[in-house]
Scaffold this motif. Structure first.
Motif, PDB file in Angstrom:
ATOM      1  N   ALA A   1       0.830  -1.217   0.000  1.00 48.63           N
ATOM      2  CA  ALA A   1       0.000   0.000   0.000  1.00 48.63           C
ATOM      3  C   ALA A   1       0.862   1.265   0.000  1.00 48.63           C
ATOM      4  O   ALA A   1       0.360   2.375  -0.195  1.00 48.63           O
ATOM      5  N   ASN A   2       2.133   1.067   0.270  1.00 50.18           N
ATOM      6  CA  ASN A   2       3.080   2.178   0.347  1.00 50.18           C
ATOM      7  C   ASN A   2       2.698   3.213   1.412  1.00 50.18           C
ATOM      8  O   ASN A   2       2.963   4.406   1.279  1.00 50.18           O
ATOM      9  N   LYS A   3       2.048   2.748   2.467  1.00 54.92           N
ATOM     10  CA  LYS A   3       1.774   3.618   3.623  1.00 54.92           C
ATOM     11  C   LYS A   3       1.637   2.757   4.881  1.00 54.92           C
ATOM     12  O   LYS A   3       1.425   1.541   4.776  1.00 54.92           O
ATOM     13  N   ALA A   4       1.845   3.397   6.037  1.00 55.61           N
ATOM     14  CA  ALA A   4       1.760   2.665   7.305  1.00 55.61           C
ATOM     15  C   ALA A   4       1.321   3.625   8.399  1.00 55.61           C
ATOM     16  O   ALA A   4       1.128   4.813   8.140  1.00 55.61           O
ATOM     17  N   LYS A   5       1.145   3.078   9.614  1.00 59.86           N
ATOM     18  CA  LYS A   5       0.664   3.933  10.710  1.00 59.86           C
ATOM     19  C   LYS A   5       1.735   4.118  11.771  1.00 59.86           C
ATOM     20  O   LYS A   5       2.380   3.150  12.189  1.00 59.86           O
ATOM     21  N   ILE A   6       1.877   5.354  12.180  1.00 57.13           N
ATOM     22  CA  ILE A   6       2.814   5.642  13.270  1.00 57.13           C
ATOM     23  C   ILE A   6       2.012   5.841  14.540  1.00 57.13           C
ATOM     24  O   ILE A   6       1.011   6.555  14.545  1.00 57.13           O
ATOM     25  N   LYS A   7       2.453   5.176  15.593  1.00 55.93           N
ATOM     26  CA  LYS A   7       1.694   5.229  16.848  1.00 55.93           C
ATOM     27  C   LYS A   7       2.430   6.058  17.888  1.00 55.93           C
ATOM     28  O   LYS A   7       3.644   5.881  18.092  1.00 55.93           O
ATOM     29  N   ASN A   8       1.707   6.940  18.507  1.00 54.93           N
ATOM     30  CA  ASN A   8       2.235   7.690  19.636  1.00 54.93           C
ATOM     31  C   ASN A   8       2.134   6.785  20.860  1.00 54.93           C
ATOM     32  O   ASN A   8       1.044   6.459  21.313  1.00 54.93           O
ATOM     33  N   MET A   9       3.254   6.359  21.367  1.00 56.43           N
ATOM     34  CA  MET A   9       3.262   5.331  22.418  1.00 56.43           C
ATOM     35  C   MET A   9       2.670   5.835  23.731  1.00 56.43           C
ATOM     36  O   MET A   9       2.197   5.041  24.537  1.00 56.43           O
ATOM     37  N   ALA A  10       2.707   7.139  23.951  1.00 56.18           N
ATOM     38  CA  ALA A  10       2.165   7.667  25.198  1.00 56.18           C
ATOM     39  C   ALA A  10       0.651   7.802  25.135  1.00 56.18           C
ATOM     40  O   ALA A  10      -0.061   7.412  26.053  1.00 56.18           O
ATOM     41  N   SER A  11       0.140   8.322  24.006  1.00 62.98           N
ATOM     42  CA  SER A  11      -1.303   8.586  23.929  1.00 62.98           C
ATOM     43  C   SER A  11      -2.051   7.459  23.233  1.00 62.98           C
ATOM     44  O   SER A  11      -3.270   7.354  23.340  1.00 62.98           O
ATOM     45  N   GLY A  12      -1.338   6.636  22.485  1.00 64.48           N
ATOM     46  CA  GLY A  12      -1.984   5.543  21.760  1.00 64.48           C
ATOM     47  C   GLY A  12      -2.561   5.971  20.423  1.00 64.48           C
ATOM     48  O   GLY A  12      -3.057   5.136  19.653  1.00 64.48           O
TER      49      GLY A  12
END
Ligand code: ATP
Ligand code: MG
Length: 437
Positions: free
Chosen positions: A389-400
């Motif tokens: 898909a040439n895209k992904a998700k970045i997760k903020n580990m503190a806020s989720g």
């Protein structure tokens, strides 16, 4: 586990979990040195032994008992440096740094080596931060050096450290004082230790610095050097005190300080912490440069023990800034995704943020556990689907919260935006306000 050997007695390792404390303190020292106009000097860990014999002094404990001295295969007698002043002074002379004009101001951070009994705050390899000024005779120089040392304690937030100062006069005052000391100690010679017997002849002031209980007891009532210093030395001492008063640095005159090195003249000082002893010691050494073969050059400096300073910070519960944690951890599931993770991680590092990916060969779950352990601020998991898909998700580990990013060239800008907003999110969360998804 049976190792073939352990560290040498009296030496300590500075471990990754603690090294940030050293770096933090060293940064403050470098910063303060800079504001006072000092530049760094780095000299070899060993020198020809004669340098220390002549500078530190061959009647001192350091030279007589504590130096690591050996003969090289080429037949030279060399010693590991027991302190930082002698090497710095030698280098200043050898390279003619004085030609740049006086004052010459240098600082150093160095390992020092003394064959001493290991104790609390006492090691055989230890570290010193030191500052040296060459070619400055006025009392302002003494006060400046004391202020510089004091400023480091201030910056670090150290409390309850007392500055004790004294003047041990010039060689002329010293001659009269030696006479008085010889008379006093001769009467109680039988009670002095063996080493002090020879000190009595060669350098009676050294007896005042003897660590033997018996000698220390007798030394308490010995004549005080301040009663023997000449008018000029006395005026110099008053001027130093005046400068310290002007900037509001409190001090105590302690007439028993003589310091453990022979090269001191006039002002000597120590910063003393309760239960820990001297953390920083220094003073003026107007005769040293001549002793080493240079022109008469009034000089001065101090040495501050890094280990003792760190013990003090710990005891006082002073928090030292921790190093920044990982900004982004990129996990990879498939082989192709791992390669992509590796590529993007490297790119993030090139934009001066901290990034990591798996280099151990772990499966996804332990990769994420690791990301947690290193306190990563953001994480991203890459699988074959994401590559497709040439895209992904970045997760903020503190806020989720998660945000989508492209995996092409746009990735870095997109992550940077999220990173900046994420700092915001975390701040909002701390205030009890939810960040948006
Ligand atoms: P002490 O009287 O405690 O032996 P010193 O007079 O020998 O100290 P200096 O030679 O003036 O100390 O060194 C300056 C500073 O270096 C000391 O104030 C101390 O903080 C530190 N220092 C000296 N020797 C040691 C050691 N063996 N281990 C750790 N730190 C040391
Ligand atoms: Mg000592």
């Amino acid at each position: 586990m049976k190792l073939i050997t352990n560290k040498v007695y009296g030496a300590e390792d500075i471990l990754p979990a603690d090294s940030y404390k050293w770096q933090f303190v060293e940064d403050i020292m470098r910063g303060q040195a800079q504001s006072y106009g000092f530049r760094e000097i780095r000299t070899p860990v060993f020198e020809h032994t004669v340098l220390f014999d002549r500078s530190v002094g061959d009647t001192t404990d350091i030279v007589q008992k504590e130096m690591y001295t050996f003969t090289t295969k080429g037949g030279d007698t060399i010693s590991l440096k027991p302190e930082g002043t002698a090497g710095a002074a030698r280098a200043m002379l050898e390279h003619g740094i004085y030609n740049e004009g006086y004052p010459v101001k240098v600082y150093y951070l160095t390992g020092c080596y003394r064959y001493e009994k290991k104790n609390f705050g006492r090691q055989r390899e230890f570290h010193q931060f030191g500052m040296e000024v060459y070619g400055a005779a006025s009392a302002y120089a003494d006060a400046e050096v004391i202020c510089a040392a004091n400023s480091i304690f201030d910056r670090l937030g150290v409390r309850d450290i007392s500055l004790e100062i004294n003047s041990i006069g010039c060689p002329e005052c010293r001659a009269k004082y030696y006479e008085a000391l010889r008379e006093y100690f001769s009467n109680r010679k039988d009670e002095l230790c063996e080493t002090c017997h020879s000190r009595l002849e060669r350098n009676p002031m050294r007896i005042l610095d003897c660590k033997e209980q018996g000698c220390a007891e007798i030394a308490k009532d010995a004549p005080k050097v301040l009663d023997y210093i000449c008018e000029e030395c006395s005026k110099h001492f008053d001027d130093v005190k005046k400068c310290l008063d002007a900037v509001g640095i409190s001090y105590k005159v302690n007439p028993t300080i003589v310091r453990g090195l022979d090269y001191y003249t006039r002002t000597v000082f120590e910063f003393v912490a309760p239960e820990l002893g001297t953390v920083c010691g220094g003073g003026r050494y107007d005769g040293l440069i001549e002793e080493l073969g240079g022109q008469h050059t009034p000089s001065l400096g101090f040495g501050m023990g890094m280990e003792r300073l760190l013990i003090l910070l710990e005891k006082q519960g002073i928090e030292l800034e921790r190093p920044p944690v990982c900004d982004l951890y990129i996990a990879g599931i498939s082989e192709a995704a791992r390669v992509k993770a590796f590529e993007l991680t490297e790119g993030v590092r090139n934009s001066s943020l901290i990034a990591e990916c798996d280099i151990v060969g772990r499966k996804l779950k332990p990769q994420m556990k690791y990301a947690d352990k290193i306190d990563a601020k953001f994480s991203m998991v890459l699988g074959d689907d994401d590559l497709q898909a040439n895209k992904a998700k970045i997760k903020n580990m503190a806020s989720g919260t998660t945000r989508e990013v492209p995996l092409d060239e746009g990735f870095y800008d997109a992550f940077f935006n999220i990173y900046v907003n994420g700092e915001n999110d975390i701040y909002l969360q701390k205030l009890g306000i939810e960040g948006e998804d």
